[in-house]
Enzyme design. Structure first.
Site, short mmCIF file in Angstrom:
data_model
loop_
_atom_site.label_atom_id
_atom_site.label_comp_id
_atom_site.label_asym_id
_atom_site.label_seq_id
_atom_site.Cartn_x
_atom_site.Cartn_y
_atom_site.Cartn_z
N ASP A 1 37.35 0.78 23.22
CA ASP A 1 37.77 2.05 22.63
C ASP A 1 38.21 1.80 21.19
OD1 ASP A 1 38.90 4.44 21.86
OD2 ASP A 1 39.83 4.83 23.80
N HIS B 1 44.53 4.19 17.24
CA HIS B 1 45.29 3.12 17.87
C HIS B 1 45.43 1.88 17.00
CE1 HIS B 1 44.95 5.66 21.35
NE2 HIS B 1 43.64 5.60 21.29
N ILE C 1 49.36 4.77 18.02
CA ILE C 1 49.87 4.86 19.38
C ILE C 1 49.01 4.01 20.31
CG2 ILE C 1 50.82 7.16 19.01
CD1 ILE C 1 48.41 8.30 20.55
N GLY D 1 46.11 5.59 26.09
CA GLY D 1 46.61 6.04 27.38
C GLY D 1 46.10 5.18 28.52
#
Length: 307
Positions: A207, A212, A227, A230
Protein backbone atom coordinates in the site's frame (compact mmCIF):
# COMPACT_ATOMS: atom_id res chain seq x y z
CA UNK A 1 -23.38 9.50 -10.44
CA UNK A 2 -19.83 8.08 -10.23
CA UNK A 3 -21.25 4.85 -8.76
CA UNK A 4 -23.64 2.95 -11.03
CA UNK A 5 -24.98 0.45 -8.49
CA UNK A 6 -26.76 -1.83 -10.95
CA UNK A 7 -23.75 -1.98 -13.25
CA UNK A 8 -21.28 -2.60 -10.39
CA UNK A 9 -23.25 -5.40 -8.73
CA UNK A 10 -24.14 -7.11 -12.04
CA UNK A 11 -20.61 -7.03 -13.44
CA UNK A 12 -19.00 -10.43 -14.06
CA UNK A 13 -16.33 -11.56 -11.58
CA UNK A 14 -12.80 -10.37 -12.22
CA UNK A 15 -9.92 -12.79 -11.66
CA UNK A 16 -6.32 -12.12 -10.67
CA UNK A 17 -3.46 -14.54 -10.15
CA UNK A 18 -1.71 -14.21 -6.79
CA UNK A 19 1.68 -15.52 -5.76
CA UNK A 20 3.62 -15.11 -2.52
CA UNK A 21 6.45 -16.75 -0.63
CA UNK A 22 8.11 -16.72 2.79
CA UNK A 23 9.72 -13.31 2.23
CA UNK A 24 6.32 -11.68 1.71
CA UNK A 25 4.99 -13.32 4.88
CA UNK A 26 8.02 -12.31 6.95
CA UNK A 27 7.88 -8.71 5.67
CA UNK A 28 4.20 -8.48 6.52
CA UNK A 29 4.75 -9.86 10.03
CA UNK A 30 7.59 -7.38 10.63
CA UNK A 31 5.31 -4.62 9.32
CA UNK A 32 2.76 -5.36 12.04
CA UNK A 33 5.34 -5.48 14.83
CA UNK A 34 6.65 -9.05 14.96
CA UNK A 35 9.83 -9.26 17.03
CA UNK A 36 9.14 -6.03 18.94
CA UNK A 37 8.91 -5.91 22.76
CA UNK A 38 5.47 -6.32 24.32
CA UNK A 39 4.22 -6.36 27.92
CA UNK A 40 4.30 -10.17 27.69
CA UNK A 41 7.75 -10.43 26.07
CA UNK A 42 10.53 -8.04 26.99
CA UNK A 43 13.08 -9.67 24.65
CA UNK A 44 11.02 -11.26 21.87
CA UNK A 45 13.31 -11.13 18.83
CA UNK A 46 14.66 -14.66 19.38
CA UNK A 47 11.79 -16.05 21.44
CA UNK A 48 10.74 -19.38 19.84
CA UNK A 49 7.08 -18.34 19.75
CA UNK A 50 7.95 -15.06 18.04
CA UNK A 51 10.28 -16.73 15.53
CA UNK A 52 7.19 -18.42 14.06
CA UNK A 53 6.46 -15.01 12.56
CA UNK A 54 9.97 -14.14 11.39
CA UNK A 55 12.13 -17.25 10.78
CA UNK A 56 11.55 -19.10 7.51
CA UNK A 57 12.24 -22.55 8.97
CA UNK A 58 9.56 -22.11 11.65
CA UNK A 59 7.11 -19.86 9.83
CA UNK A 60 3.33 -19.80 10.20
CA UNK A 61 1.02 -17.25 8.57
CA UNK A 62 -1.24 -14.85 10.43
CA UNK A 63 -4.66 -14.88 8.68
CA UNK A 64 -4.67 -11.09 8.22
CA UNK A 65 -1.85 -11.62 5.70
CA UNK A 66 -4.73 -12.33 3.32
CA UNK A 67 -5.28 -8.56 3.03
CA UNK A 68 -1.91 -8.09 1.31
CA UNK A 69 -1.11 -11.50 -0.21
CA UNK A 70 0.01 -11.31 -3.81
CA UNK A 71 -1.16 -7.85 -4.78
CA UNK A 72 -0.81 -5.55 -1.79
CA UNK A 73 -3.79 -3.81 -0.20
CA UNK A 74 -7.24 -4.81 -1.48
CA UNK A 75 -8.45 -1.30 -0.71
CA UNK A 76 -6.30 0.59 -3.18
CA UNK A 77 -3.12 0.50 -5.13
CA UNK A 78 -1.84 4.00 -5.63
CA UNK A 79 1.30 5.00 -7.48
CA UNK A 80 4.07 6.81 -5.74
CA UNK A 81 3.42 9.98 -7.68
CA UNK A 82 1.46 12.43 -5.55
CA UNK A 83 -0.94 13.44 -8.29
CA UNK A 84 -2.54 10.01 -8.75
CA UNK A 85 -5.93 10.15 -7.06
CA UNK A 86 -7.96 7.22 -8.38
CA UNK A 87 -8.42 3.79 -6.86
CA UNK A 88 -7.48 1.37 -9.62
CA UNK A 89 -6.99 -2.06 -8.07
CA UNK A 90 -9.24 -4.95 -7.15
CA UNK A 91 -12.93 -4.19 -6.78
CA UNK A 92 -12.43 -0.44 -7.03
CA UNK A 93 -11.74 -0.97 -10.72
CA UNK A 94 -15.10 -2.68 -11.20
CA UNK A 95 -17.46 -1.43 -13.92
CA UNK A 96 -19.76 1.24 -12.59
CA UNK A 97 -17.33 2.53 -9.95
CA UNK A 98 -15.36 5.73 -10.52
CA UNK A 99 -14.55 7.49 -7.27
CA UNK A 100 -11.87 9.90 -6.14
CA UNK A 101 -9.60 8.69 -3.32
CA UNK A 102 -10.14 12.01 -1.55
CA UNK A 103 -13.69 10.86 -0.79
CA UNK A 104 -12.79 7.28 0.15
CA UNK A 105 -12.37 5.79 3.62
CA UNK A 106 -11.76 2.17 4.56
CA UNK A 107 -14.85 1.46 6.64
CA UNK A 108 -14.47 -2.17 7.66
CA UNK A 109 -12.72 -5.46 6.96
CA UNK A 110 -13.52 -9.13 7.34
CA UNK A 111 -11.24 -12.08 6.60
CA UNK A 112 -12.78 -15.57 6.68
CA UNK A 113 -10.24 -18.39 6.64
CA UNK A 114 -11.20 -21.71 5.02
CA UNK A 115 -7.95 -23.44 5.93
CA UNK A 116 -4.51 -22.35 7.21
CA UNK A 117 -2.69 -20.01 4.84
CA UNK A 118 0.40 -21.58 3.25
CA UNK A 119 3.82 -19.96 3.57
CA UNK A 120 4.20 -20.12 -0.22
CA UNK A 121 1.28 -19.97 -2.57
CA UNK A 122 -0.10 -19.54 -6.06
CA UNK A 123 -3.82 -18.87 -6.15
CA UNK A 124 -6.63 -17.23 -8.09
CA UNK A 125 -8.53 -14.27 -6.64
CA UNK A 126 -12.09 -13.73 -7.81
CA UNK A 127 -13.43 -10.22 -7.11
CA UNK A 128 -17.03 -9.02 -7.10
CA UNK A 129 -19.13 -6.14 -5.74
CA UNK A 130 -21.98 -7.93 -3.93
CA UNK A 131 -23.59 -4.74 -2.61
CA UNK A 132 -23.57 -0.94 -2.54
CA UNK A 133 -25.40 0.56 0.44
CA UNK A 134 -26.97 4.01 0.69
CA UNK A 135 -26.06 5.81 3.92
CA UNK A 136 -27.75 9.05 2.77
CA UNK A 137 -24.63 11.25 2.86
CA UNK A 138 -22.32 8.50 1.73
CA UNK A 139 -22.25 5.17 -0.08
CA UNK A 140 -20.70 1.96 1.23
CA UNK A 141 -19.23 -0.31 -1.43
CA UNK A 142 -18.74 -3.94 -0.41
CA UNK A 143 -15.84 -5.57 -2.23
CA UNK A 144 -15.56 -9.36 -2.00
CA UNK A 145 -12.41 -11.29 -2.91
CA UNK A 146 -12.51 -15.08 -2.86
CA UNK A 147 -9.16 -16.82 -3.13
CA UNK A 148 -8.56 -20.47 -3.98
CA UNK A 149 -5.63 -22.63 -5.07
CA UNK A 150 -5.47 -26.11 -6.60
CA UNK A 151 -6.53 -27.63 -3.28
CA UNK A 152 -9.66 -25.50 -2.93
CA UNK A 153 -10.79 -22.30 -1.16
CA UNK A 154 -8.23 -20.48 1.00
CA UNK A 155 -9.92 -17.31 2.24
CA UNK A 156 -12.64 -14.74 1.59
CA UNK A 157 -12.12 -11.01 2.17
CA UNK A 158 -15.02 -8.57 2.49
CA UNK A 159 -13.88 -4.94 2.37
CA UNK A 160 -16.25 -2.07 3.09
CA UNK A 161 -15.40 1.20 1.34
CA UNK A 162 -17.05 4.36 2.64
CA UNK A 163 -17.40 6.99 -0.10
CA UNK A 164 -18.41 10.43 1.12
CA UNK A 165 -20.92 12.39 -0.91
CA UNK A 166 -22.18 9.42 -2.92
CA UNK A 167 -25.29 8.52 -0.91
CA UNK A 168 -28.87 9.58 -1.34
CA UNK A 169 -29.63 7.41 -4.36
CA UNK A 170 -32.53 5.60 -2.70
CA UNK A 171 -30.80 2.28 -2.14
CA UNK A 172 -30.78 -0.22 0.72
CA UNK A 173 -29.07 1.11 3.87
CA UNK A 174 -27.60 -2.31 4.56
CA UNK A 175 -27.26 -4.23 7.83
CA UNK A 176 -26.04 -2.66 11.06
CA UNK A 177 -22.72 -4.11 12.21
CA UNK A 178 -22.58 -2.33 15.57
CA UNK A 179 -21.76 -4.63 18.50
CA UNK A 180 -22.47 -3.74 22.11
CA UNK A 181 -19.37 -3.71 24.30
CA UNK A 182 -19.85 -6.13 27.23
CA UNK A 183 -20.77 -4.45 30.50
CA UNK A 184 -18.34 -6.61 32.46
CA UNK A 185 -14.64 -5.90 32.78
CA UNK A 186 -12.45 -7.27 29.98
CA UNK A 187 -10.86 -10.66 30.51
CA UNK A 188 -7.55 -9.36 29.26
CA UNK A 189 -6.00 -5.96 28.58
CA UNK A 190 -2.71 -5.54 26.74
CA UNK A 191 -0.85 -2.84 24.83
CA UNK A 192 1.18 -2.66 21.64
CA UNK A 193 3.48 0.26 20.87
CA UNK A 194 3.57 1.39 17.23
CA UNK A 195 7.12 2.25 16.19
CA UNK A 196 7.83 5.59 14.56
CA UNK A 197 8.84 3.79 11.35
CA UNK A 198 5.99 1.25 11.40
CA UNK A 199 4.07 2.75 8.47
CA UNK A 200 7.25 3.00 6.38
CA UNK A 201 7.85 -0.70 6.90
CA UNK A 202 4.24 -1.80 6.49
CA UNK A 203 3.81 0.03 3.16
CA UNK A 204 6.44 -2.27 1.62
CA UNK A 205 3.74 -4.96 1.65
CA UNK A 206 1.95 -3.08 -1.12
CA UNK A 207 0.00 0.00 0.00
CA UNK A 208 1.97 2.95 -1.38
CA UNK A 209 -0.52 5.67 -0.42
CA UNK A 210 1.68 8.69 0.48
CA UNK A 211 -0.76 9.56 3.27
CA UNK A 212 1.23 7.07 5.37
CA UNK A 213 4.70 8.43 4.56
CA UNK A 214 4.72 11.98 3.16
CA UNK A 215 4.09 14.78 5.72
CA UNK A 216 3.08 17.31 3.06
CA UNK A 217 0.54 14.88 1.57
CA UNK A 218 -0.81 14.14 5.04
CA UNK A 219 -1.35 17.87 5.61
CA UNK A 220 -3.34 18.08 2.38
CA UNK A 221 -5.55 15.32 3.80
CA UNK A 222 -6.06 17.24 7.05
CA UNK A 223 -3.53 15.48 9.30
CA UNK A 224 -0.57 17.05 11.09
CA UNK A 225 1.60 14.10 10.10
CA UNK A 226 1.34 10.74 8.31
CA UNK A 227 -1.03 8.21 9.82
CA UNK A 228 -0.72 4.45 10.17
CA UNK A 229 -2.49 2.20 7.67
CA UNK A 230 -5.78 0.93 9.07
CA UNK A 231 -4.89 -2.56 7.88
CA UNK A 232 -1.64 -2.34 9.85
CA UNK A 233 -3.62 -1.70 13.05
CA UNK A 234 -5.86 -4.58 11.96
CA UNK A 235 -2.86 -6.93 11.77
CA UNK A 236 -1.31 -5.68 15.01
CA UNK A 237 -4.56 -6.37 16.85
CA UNK A 238 -5.02 -9.88 15.46
CA UNK A 239 -1.44 -10.84 16.32
CA UNK A 240 -2.00 -9.61 19.88
CA UNK A 241 -5.19 -11.68 20.17
CA UNK A 242 -3.49 -14.81 18.82
CA UNK A 243 -0.47 -14.39 21.08
CA UNK A 244 -2.37 -13.64 24.29
CA UNK A 245 -5.68 -15.50 23.97
CA UNK A 246 -5.19 -18.30 21.40
CA UNK A 247 -1.93 -19.85 22.63
CA UNK A 248 -0.02 -18.36 19.68
CA UNK A 249 -1.81 -20.72 17.28
CA UNK A 250 -2.79 -18.90 14.08
CA UNK A 251 -4.66 -21.96 12.79
CA UNK A 252 -7.35 -21.44 15.43
CA UNK A 253 -8.61 -18.25 13.75
CA UNK A 254 -11.69 -18.80 11.59
CA UNK A 255 -12.79 -15.22 10.89
CA UNK A 256 -11.77 -11.70 11.89
CA UNK A 257 -13.96 -8.62 11.51
CA UNK A 258 -13.49 -4.96 12.40
CA UNK A 259 -14.79 -1.47 11.79
CA UNK A 260 -12.16 1.25 11.40
CA UNK A 261 -13.22 3.86 13.96
CA UNK A 262 -10.25 6.23 14.14
CA UNK A 263 -6.68 6.98 13.10
CA UNK A 264 -3.38 5.92 14.65
CA UNK A 265 -0.18 7.95 14.48
CA UNK A 266 3.20 6.16 14.42
CA UNK A 267 4.78 6.31 17.86
CA UNK A 268 1.48 5.85 19.70
CA UNK A 269 0.45 2.88 21.82
CA UNK A 270 -2.60 0.75 21.09
CA UNK A 271 -4.59 -0.51 24.06
CA UNK A 272 -6.53 -3.73 23.46
CA UNK A 273 -9.34 -4.97 25.67
CA UNK A 274 -10.45 -8.58 25.09
CA UNK A 275 -13.63 -10.36 26.17
CA UNK A 276 -13.65 -14.14 25.75
CA UNK A 277 -16.83 -15.97 24.73
CA UNK A 278 -18.59 -12.67 23.96
CA UNK A 279 -21.40 -13.10 23.23
CA UNK A 280 -20.92 -16.85 22.65
CA UNK A 281 -18.23 -19.52 22.99
CA UNK A 282 -15.64 -19.46 20.24
CA UNK A 283 -15.74 -15.68 19.82
CA UNK A 284 -13.45 -13.01 21.26
CA UNK A 285 -14.65 -9.42 21.21
CA UNK A 286 -11.94 -6.78 21.00
CA UNK A 287 -11.88 -3.02 21.54
CA UNK A 288 -8.78 -1.16 20.33
CA UNK A 289 -8.05 2.42 21.40
CA UNK A 290 -5.19 4.93 21.29
CA UNK A 291 -3.83 4.93 24.84
CA UNK A 292 -1.94 8.21 24.29
CA UNK A 293 -5.12 10.10 23.31
CA UNK A 294 -7.47 9.27 26.18
CA UNK A 295 -8.46 5.94 24.62
CA UNK A 296 -9.68 7.47 21.37
CA UNK A 297 -11.36 4.70 19.32
CA UNK A 298 -9.27 2.89 16.69
CA UNK A 299 -10.96 -0.46 15.96
CA UNK A 300 -14.58 -1.06 16.96
CA UNK A 301 -17.15 -3.82 16.44
CA UNK A 302 -14.21 -6.19 16.34
CA UNK A 303 -14.55 -9.95 16.76
CA UNK A 304 -12.30 -12.98 16.26
CA UNK A 305 -14.09 -16.29 15.70
CA UNK A 306 -11.94 -19.27 16.61
CA UNK A 307 -11.82 -22.96 17.42
Amino acid sequence: MPIDVAKATAAPPRTTELTWDHKDVQLYHLGIGAGAPTPEKEHPATDPDELRYTLESALHVLPSFATVAGTGSPLLEQGRERGEGRAVAGGMAAPGIDVDLAAVLHGGQTVTVHRPLPVRGRATQTSTVPAVYDKTKAAVIVLRSEVADDDGPLWTCDTQIFVRGEGGFGGDRGPSARIQVPERAPDLTTERRIREDQALLYRLSGDWNPLHADPSFAKLAGFDRPILHGLCSYGVALKAVVDTALDGDVSRVRAYTTRFAGVVFPGETLRLRLWRDAPRPGRIQVLVTAADRDDAPVLADTVVDHT
